[in-house]
Enzyme design. Structure first.
Site, PDB file in Angstrom:
ATOM      1  N   PHE A   1       0.822  -1.205   0.000  1.00 11.56           N
ATOM      2  CA  PHE A   1       0.000   0.000   0.000  1.00 11.56           C
ATOM      3  C   PHE A   1       0.858   1.258   0.000  1.00 11.56           C
ATOM      4  O   PHE A   1       0.591   2.210  -0.738  1.00 11.56           O
ATOM      5  CB  PHE A   1      -0.913   0.040   1.235  1.00 11.56           C
TER       6      PHE A   1
ATOM      7  N   TYR B   1      -3.551  -9.524  16.236  1.00 11.81           N
ATOM      8  CA  TYR B   1      -3.580  -8.647  15.060  1.00 11.81           C
ATOM      9  C   TYR B   1      -4.885  -7.855  15.035  1.00 11.81           C
ATOM     10  O   TYR B   1      -4.891  -6.634  14.839  1.00 11.81           O
ATOM     11  CB  TYR B   1      -3.422  -9.441  13.766  1.00 11.81           C
TER      12      TYR B   1
ATOM     13  N   PHE C   1       1.698  -8.736   2.459  1.00 12.13           N
ATOM     14  CA  PHE C   1       1.109  -8.900   3.788  1.00 12.13           C
ATOM     15  C   PHE C   1       1.135 -10.362   4.255  1.00 12.13           C
ATOM     16  O   PHE C   1       1.624 -10.680   5.342  1.00 12.13           O
ATOM     17  CB  PHE C   1      -0.332  -8.374   3.780  1.00 12.13           C
TER      18      PHE C   1
END
Length: 260
Positions: A14, A153, A190
């Site tokens: 990103f 998370y 990710f």
């Protein structure tokens, strides 16, 4: 006058896509990350392709002193920061709470929560002094709905959501916008990071779906950052068409079966 955007975690995913899109539209860009070679490579690409100024800041966002030193150095080079994108973040591991790796927990908390706080604490006063600014926090659907084995998370992304809401209240009197962007499944590094380099396991996450891309997220951030001065997107959640939320996903093959 050209505006300046500061993007954390800009060496991939990103962050890299956001820095590139804003550079394409004439913004001067400050990019941060731990990997010096990648920062320098991106700096060269953006300056050569778009003719804008790029400042690189190599530091570990988990280290408070490094963050403070980096922003102090940045202030010597630029006059203002118009947009801060708190993008640096990660997931480490995917296991039930009783089996979790405490080192993984600390890495996620230090990066996703404390790192965001460290750099916001340095940049927000600059925006307050200049009477304007926009902080964009990259959250997650994991900060809206908890999923199995996501525990810590998810907790960090719930924290990002709460912090974003608090920042919006605290900074509202100073004309500073605060926006949360909460992506669902997106194919970047990710999952590779989460599964510690296990490419096969990382790729399996995206089997039979069309996930979001880094460019999709960059486009949404750019949209939110370029609205009229009186308009602020407070909270935006987006997923690919295969997802209803962070839990419920339908594979492409399953959609075909339903249609029959």
């Amino acid at each position: 006058m050209s505006k300046t955007i500061l993007v954390t975690g800009a060496t991939s995913g990103f962050g890299k896509a956001i820095a590139t899109l804003f550079a394409q539209h004439g913004y001067n860009v400050c990019i941060t990350g731990r990997r010096k070679e990648r920062l320098e490579q991106l700096k060269t690409e953006l300056e050569n392709n778009f003719g804008i100024a790029v400042t690189t800041l190599q530091f570990d966002i988990r280290n408070r002193q490094e963050v403070e030193d980096a922003i102090s150095l940045l202030q010597q080079k630029i006059d203002r920061i118009d947009i801060l994108v708190n993008n640096a973040g990660l997931a480490a591991g995917l296991s039930s709470i009783e089996d979790g790796d405490v080192d993984d927990w600390e890495t996620m908390i230090d990066t996703n929560v404390k790192g965001l706080l460290y750099i916001t604490r340095q940049v927000a006063p600059l925006m307050k002094a200049q009477g304007s600014g926009h902080i964009v926090n990259i959250g997650s659907t994991a900060g809206k709905l908890v999923y199995k084995n996501g525990n810590v998370y998810c907790a960090t992304k719930f924290a990002v959501d709460a912090l974003t809401q608090s920042m919006r209240i605290d900074l509202l009197p100073y004309g500073i916008k605060v926006t949360a962007i909460n992506p669902g499944m997106a194919e970047t590094e990710f999952s590779l990071v989460r599964f510690k380099g296990d490419e096969q396991r990382a790729k399996s996450i995206y089997n039979d779906v069309q996930p979001l891309t880094a460019n999709d997220i960059a486009g949404v951030v750019y949209y939110c950052a370029t609205l009229p001065p009186h308009v602020c997107v407070n909270d935006l959640t987006l997923t690919c068409l295969n997802q209803a939320n962070g839990i419920y996903t339908v594979k492409d093959s399953e959609k075909a079966a339903i249609q029959k």
